[in-house]
Structure formats: C-alpha cells, structure tokens
Scaffold this motif. Structure first.
Motif, PDB file in Angstrom:
ATOM      1  N   GLY A   1      29.303 -39.169 -19.756  1.00  0.00           N
ATOM      2  CA  GLY A   1      28.230 -38.257 -20.365  1.00  0.00           C
ATOM      3  C   GLY A   1      27.244 -38.095 -19.026  1.00  0.00           C
ATOM      4  N   THR A   2      27.778 -38.251 -17.928  1.00  0.00           N
ATOM      5  CA  THR A   2      26.649 -37.850 -16.877  1.00  0.00           C
ATOM      6  C   THR A   2      26.911 -36.209 -16.847  1.00  0.00           C
ATOM      7  OG1 THR A   2      27.220 -39.808 -15.544  1.00  0.00           O
ATOM      8  CG2 THR A   2      26.331 -38.031 -14.414  1.00  0.00           C
ATOM      9  N   VAL A   3      25.819 -35.558 -16.508  1.00  0.00           N
ATOM     10  CA  VAL A   3      25.457 -34.273 -16.312  1.00  0.00           C
ATOM     11  C   VAL A   3      24.789 -33.967 -15.087  1.00  0.00           C
ATOM     12  CG1 VAL A   3      24.764 -31.900 -17.324  1.00  0.00           C
ATOM     13  CG2 VAL A   3      25.627 -33.870 -18.803  1.00  0.00           C
TER      14      VAL A   3
ATOM     15  N   VAL B   1      26.015 -40.571  -9.076  1.00  0.00           N
ATOM     16  CA  VAL B   1      26.792 -40.814 -10.607  1.00  0.00           C
ATOM     17  C   VAL B   1      27.557 -39.612 -11.032  1.00  0.00           C
ATOM     18  CG1 VAL B   1      26.449 -41.428 -12.950  1.00  0.00           C
ATOM     19  CG2 VAL B   1      25.041 -42.441 -11.236  1.00  0.00           C
ATOM     20  N   PHE B   2      28.880 -39.639 -11.326  1.00  0.00           N
ATOM     21  CA  PHE B   2      29.602 -38.430 -11.573  1.00  0.00           C
ATOM     22  C   PHE B   2      30.174 -38.656 -12.728  1.00  0.00           C
ATOM     23  CE2 PHE B   2      29.170 -38.379  -6.954  1.00  0.00           C
ATOM     24  CZ  PHE B   2      28.896 -37.165  -6.555  1.00  0.00           C
ATOM     25  N   PRO B   3      30.647 -37.526 -13.767  1.00  0.00           N
ATOM     26  CA  PRO B   3      31.309 -37.620 -14.853  1.00  0.00           C
ATOM     27  C   PRO B   3      32.878 -37.866 -14.526  1.00  0.00           C
ATOM     28  CG  PRO B   3      30.651 -35.419 -14.614  1.00  0.00           C
ATOM     29  CD  PRO B   3      30.009 -36.394 -13.548  1.00  0.00           C
ATOM     30  N   PRO B   4      33.620 -38.441 -15.416  1.00  0.00           N
ATOM     31  CA  PRO B   4      34.986 -38.750 -15.061  1.00  0.00           C
ATOM     32  C   PRO B   4      35.749 -37.436 -14.777  1.00  0.00           C
ATOM     33  CG  PRO B   4      34.491 -40.052 -17.039  1.00  0.00           C
ATOM     34  CD  PRO B   4      33.223 -39.054 -16.729  1.00  0.00           C
TER      35      PRO B   4
ATOM     36  N   PHE C   1      28.947 -34.987  -3.435  1.00  0.00           N
ATOM     37  CA  PHE C   1      28.525 -33.664  -4.135  1.00  0.00           C
ATOM     38  C   PHE C   1      29.464 -33.350  -5.161  1.00  0.00           C
ATOM     39  CE2 PHE C   1      26.604 -34.049   0.154  1.00  0.00           C
ATOM     40  CZ  PHE C   1      25.631 -33.828   0.215  1.00  0.00           C
ATOM     41  N   GLY C   2      28.700 -32.646  -6.153  1.00  0.00           N
ATOM     42  CA  GLY C   2      29.590 -32.308  -7.194  1.00  0.00           C
ATOM     43  C   GLY C   2      30.276 -30.730  -6.863  1.00  0.00           C
ATOM     44  N   SER C   3      29.810 -29.977  -5.725  1.00  0.00           N
ATOM     45  CA  SER C   3      30.634 -29.058  -5.572  1.00  0.00           C
ATOM     46  C   SER C   3      30.232 -28.419  -4.289  1.00  0.00           C
ATOM     47  CB  SER C   3      29.992 -27.821  -6.519  1.00  0.00           C
ATOM     48  OG  SER C   3      28.674 -27.604  -6.418  1.00  0.00           O
TER      49      SER C   3
END
Length: 135
Positions: A120-122, A32-35, A17-19
């Motif tokens: 570039g992943t959002v 897929v995640f941005p760096p 997860f992103g958050s």
C-alpha cells in the motif's frame, strides 16, 4: 569511533531510492517501499581502488538474501555506485530490510541503511515524471 586513515576506502551518503534518472541521478528517496518496487541503494565511495570491489548485501529481517548479493567494481578516486533489489511476481515480503556495503571479503560493513517493505506504500512521483499538459 575513530576516523579511518585518509587513504582508506570509505562509503558515504548511502541512500535508498525508488528510481534513477536518465543520468543515474537518484530519484524518489524513501525508507518505505511497496513490495513490487525496484529499490536502489545509491552511495558515494572515496579513495576507490581500481583493482578492488565493493560488495552490496541485502538482508530481510536480519537474514541475508544470498541471491541478491551484488559486486560493485570500483574506479579510482571518488565515484557514485549503486545496486538494486527487486523480487518478481508478488514482490518482496513485508517487513524490515537492510542494505550493507562491504569492501571485498571484509566482515565489517562500510555503510548500512535500513528500510521497510509495506503493501500500500505509494512513492512520490519522480521530478519530470508527471505528464505535461499542453493548452
């Protein structure tokens, strides 16, 4: 593969997860995640033993990132656990990654999840994270 004995520690529902929300709920699921993104591995463990710990290991292109290894202290029963990976500056190098969860010093992971870091992943916005416009 046979099912583990009923009293054995197990890890289920491993996701990336992103958050995390204000109550620790995982938000922004992705593979897929941005760096520069802080990446959360969230999971549930069953048959937790208060004197034992889980160990979360992160791998980049098949090689462990030793400084990213994190212990997760267990409580009794079934609980949620999490760990995270984030790199300062320009962030993580692009490529394939994996997170593995181990019980103590065991060499066989209880759970694994694969993900990719790609510039570039959002990620989609987290629910409730959008601005509220009043009229």
């Amino acid at each position: 593969q046979t099912a583990p004995p009923s009293g054995e520690v197990r890890v289920i529902n491993l996701g990336l997860f992103g958050s995390l929300g204000p109550k620790g709920q995982p938000l922004q699921p992705s593979a897929v995640f941005p760096p520069t993104q802080k990446i959360y591995a969230v999971f549930t463990y069953l048959n937790g033993v208060p004197t034992a710990r889980l160990e979360v290991r992160w791998l980049a292109s098949g090689e462990e990132i030793p400084q990213a290894r994190q212990p997760v202290e267990m409580q009794g029963g079934a609980r949620q656990g999490f760990a995270w990976l984030q790199a300062a500056g320009a962030g993580l190098p692009e490529g394939p990654y994996q997170v593995q969860i181990f019980l103590g010093g065991n060499d066989q992971p209880l759970a694994t999840a694969n993900f990719t870091v790609k510039a570039g992943t959002v990620l989609p916005p987290a629910p409730g994270g959008a601005a509220i416009i009043s009229r």
